[in-house]
Design an enzyme around this catalytic site. Sequence first.
Site, mmCIF file in Angstrom:
data_model
loop_
_atom_site.group_PDB
_atom_site.id
_atom_site.type_symbol
_atom_site.label_atom_id
_atom_site.label_comp_id
_atom_site.label_asym_id
_atom_site.label_seq_id
_atom_site.Cartn_x
_atom_site.Cartn_y
_atom_site.Cartn_z
ATOM 1 N N LEU A 273 -11.928 4.631 -0.785
ATOM 2 C CA LEU A 273 -12.050 3.588 -1.731
ATOM 3 C C LEU A 273 -11.373 2.031 -1.562
ATOM 4 C CD1 LEU A 273 -13.806 5.323 -4.777
ATOM 5 C CD2 LEU A 273 -14.660 5.082 -2.907
ATOM 6 N N HIS B 259 -13.341 5.199 9.163
ATOM 7 C CA HIS B 259 -12.440 4.272 8.721
ATOM 8 C C HIS B 259 -11.847 6.419 9.009
ATOM 9 C CE1 HIS B 259 -13.396 1.980 5.134
ATOM 10 N NE2 HIS B 259 -12.238 1.556 5.647
ATOM 11 N N ASN C 171 -5.859 4.961 -7.071
ATOM 12 C CA ASN C 171 -5.156 3.589 -7.978
ATOM 13 C C ASN C 171 -5.862 4.020 -8.881
ATOM 14 O OD1 ASN C 171 -2.522 3.318 -6.991
ATOM 15 N ND2 ASN C 171 -3.732 1.973 -4.952
ATOM 16 N N VAL D 267 -8.701 1.491 -4.070
ATOM 17 C CA VAL D 267 -8.803 1.691 -4.866
ATOM 18 C C VAL D 267 -8.687 2.902 -5.845
ATOM 19 C CG1 VAL D 267 -11.265 2.066 -6.858
ATOM 20 C CG2 VAL D 267 -10.762 0.121 -5.489
ATOM 21 N N GLY D 268 -9.449 4.249 -4.338
ATOM 22 C CA GLY D 268 -9.416 5.710 -4.980
ATOM 23 C C GLY D 268 -8.178 6.615 -5.628
ATOM 24 N N ASN E 89 -1.680 -1.542 14.582
ATOM 25 C CA ASN E 89 -3.557 -1.151 14.647
ATOM 26 C C ASN E 89 -2.940 -3.215 14.835
ATOM 27 O OD1 ASN E 89 -5.460 -2.068 12.618
ATOM 28 N ND2 ASN E 89 -4.429 -0.747 10.856
ATOM 29 N N ARG F 9 -4.604 1.729 17.039
ATOM 30 C CA ARG F 9 -5.869 2.618 16.427
ATOM 31 C C ARG F 9 -7.222 1.000 17.700
ATOM 32 N NH1 ARG F 9 -8.254 -1.199 11.160
ATOM 33 N NH2 ARG F 9 -9.794 0.017 10.923
ATOM 34 N N ASP G 223 -11.262 -7.441 -6.909
ATOM 35 C CA ASP G 223 -9.385 -6.434 -6.864
ATOM 36 C C ASP G 223 -10.265 -5.556 -8.010
ATOM 37 O OD1 ASP G 223 -7.561 -6.007 -7.814
ATOM 38 O OD2 ASP G 223 -6.186 -6.770 -6.891
ATOM 39 N N ARG H 201 -18.819 -6.391 0.637
ATOM 40 C CA ARG H 201 -19.972 -5.510 1.701
ATOM 41 C C ARG H 201 -21.226 -5.318 0.452
ATOM 42 N NH1 ARG H 201 -16.377 -2.820 5.384
ATOM 43 N NH2 ARG H 201 -15.198 -4.070 6.036
ATOM 44 N N LYS I 197 -0.393 -4.753 12.511
ATOM 45 C CA LYS I 197 0.256 -3.443 12.265
ATOM 46 C C LYS I 197 0.917 -2.790 12.177
ATOM 47 C CE LYS I 197 -2.872 -3.933 7.754
ATOM 48 N NZ LYS I 197 -3.857 -3.219 6.999
ATOM 49 N N ARG J 218 -8.667 -3.890 -10.267
ATOM 50 C CA ARG J 218 -7.632 -4.067 -10.798
ATOM 51 C C ARG J 218 -8.237 -4.747 -11.991
ATOM 52 N NH1 ARG J 218 -2.274 -4.405 -7.325
ATOM 53 N NH2 ARG J 218 -3.992 -5.052 -6.397
ATOM 54 N N GLU K 6 -3.164 6.716 7.554
ATOM 55 C CA GLU K 6 -4.042 6.460 8.457
ATOM 56 C C GLU K 6 -2.808 6.072 9.759
ATOM 57 O OE1 GLU K 6 -6.055 2.988 6.471
ATOM 58 O OE2 GLU K 6 -7.706 4.390 8.108
HETATM 59 P P1 AMP Z 1 -7.425 -1.196 0.289
HETATM 60 O O1 AMP Z 1 -8.239 -1.969 1.502
HETATM 61 O O2 AMP Z 1 -7.257 0.650 0.867
HETATM 62 O O3 AMP Z 1 -5.711 -1.490 1.106
HETATM 63 O O4 AMP Z 1 -7.620 -0.964 -0.616
HETATM 64 C C1 AMP Z 1 -7.961 -2.352 -1.376
HETATM 65 C C2 AMP Z 1 -8.087 -2.561 -2.756
HETATM 66 O O5 AMP Z 1 -7.224 -1.353 -3.734
HETATM 67 C C3 AMP Z 1 -7.777 -3.644 -3.412
HETATM 68 O O6 AMP Z 1 -8.752 -5.127 -3.331
HETATM 69 C C4 AMP Z 1 -7.930 -3.856 -5.349
HETATM 70 O O7 AMP Z 1 -9.552 -3.422 -5.213
HETATM 71 C C5 AMP Z 1 -8.239 -2.298 -4.868
HETATM 72 N N1 AMP Z 1 -6.681 -2.106 -5.855
HETATM 73 C C6 AMP Z 1 -5.139 -1.767 -4.950
HETATM 74 N N2 AMP Z 1 -3.974 -1.161 -6.496
HETATM 75 C C7 AMP Z 1 -4.773 -1.112 -7.172
HETATM 76 C C8 AMP Z 1 -4.995 -0.427 -8.292
HETATM 77 N N3 AMP Z 1 -2.813 0.223 -8.778
HETATM 78 N N4 AMP Z 1 -4.990 -0.404 -9.453
HETATM 79 C C9 AMP Z 1 -6.706 -0.836 -9.091
HETATM 80 N N5 AMP Z 1 -6.973 -0.915 -7.928
HETATM 81 C C10 AMP Z 1 -6.434 -1.588 -6.912
#
Ligand code: AMP
Length: 420
Positions: A205, A176, A330, A327-328, A5, A87, A278, A237, A12, A280, A380
């Site tokens: 997410l 995606h 976690n 996000v989705g 990727n 990818r 982020d 975005r 990656k 969190r 993915e």
């Molecule tokens: P991704 O693009 O799928 O790698 O998602 C990255 C985003 O996931 C980060 O910018 C965070 O906002 C969110 N994220 C990662 N870990 C957590 C967590 N434990 N709780 C809430 N959001 C998280």
Amino acid sequence: MLVLNCGSSSVKYQLLDMADRSRLAAGLVERIGERASRLLHTPQGGDARERTGPVPDHATALKALAGELAADGYGFDDPELAAVGHRVVHGGQRFTEPTVVDDAVLAEIERLVPLAPLHNPANITGIRTAWALNPGLPHVAVFDTAFHTTMPEHAARYAIDVATADAHCIRRYGFHGTSHAYVSRRAAQLLGREPQETNVIVLHLGNGASASAVAGGRCVETSMGLTPLEGLVMGTRSGDIDPAVVFHLARVAGLSVDECDELLNKKSGMVGLCGDNDMREIVRRRDAGDAAARLAFEIYVHRLRKYLGAYTAVLGRVDAVVFTAGVGENSAPVRQAAVEGLAGLGLAVDEARNTAASKEPRVISPEGAEVAVAVVPTEEELEIATQAYALVTTAGDTDGNAVGAAHRNAAGSTGGTSNR
Ligand code: AMP
């Protein structure tokens, strides 16, 4: 299967054993082109190895990762290596399936560069470089847009002048796709149902975010459009805005097209609203009484809920709503807020299930809920490997010689490309 990727400044990769779909090694080369590049390689069951130092280009990055794989006993010329899955972000309307790469396919991917100026060039560089390392191996392009090519014309077209749209390939492509494909299928499996008989809303997410409506295994609507800017509120975005905001910024604020592009793609979304992307940190700040973080969270969730309602109407009957990506997977607070008060749509989460720590696919709605709400971690790379492997092992050969079969396919045609 090796999966690559390639981003503009990163690669990656994962090496997968397709017999049991286990990960033999995974890694990342980042900050390519900068002085302090970094390679992180994790072999199965072993300790991660980190190397820092200049990696000037993708060719050097691929040689470095090939070196790490070789140190674990996996060569690029290993006869056990069936193919490399790549990818590729934009496949336009042309690529609806994973496709074995040849010169004609590469030329087509190149022709699509204006639609994905940041991504497709890096993908092409990755393919060319990996190809040079072992020209005898089949290389398979797996497109982010392919899963969405089943969208009906009334969902894919913008309501703008048809001749202008067609002259410039302006339509909704969606992104995606490998994630939406994997997660919708895996969710059906989780519910013990056939994907062909299951209607799913997928909420991917991550830092980028998109929703899709999948009816019986086929995508019928998705939130990203010509580019990954449309749709949900994302890390940086804006997602949906009135396009006249751009005219207004140009006329009133004197911003150039490039400045508008940067504003909406890099300085908007959660970063634009509250300075953080982020989730969190945003939830922590919200809970500590920070008004900007609170409003950003509310805007993020409000958009999600609008899409849940819209896609329920698009599908007519929803069997599952599935959360995935950073996000989705976690953020229990986001999942909870997204379905709060939506009992009218059959949606609810069970608090204990929603907040339980788990990395496994799981249902988080209450027992007997009308619509299942689930969390399915996205895979993915595994999906790219699965799609590419299926192509090279079924490419017109019945003697089980996957490499030979795919290689003949690569030499002969564009493999799985079809105008579905
Ligand atoms: P991704 O693009 O799928 O790698 O998602 C990255 C985003 O996931 C980060 O910018 C965070 O906002 C969110 N994220 C990662 N870990 C957590 C967590 N434990 N709780 C809430 N959001 C998280």
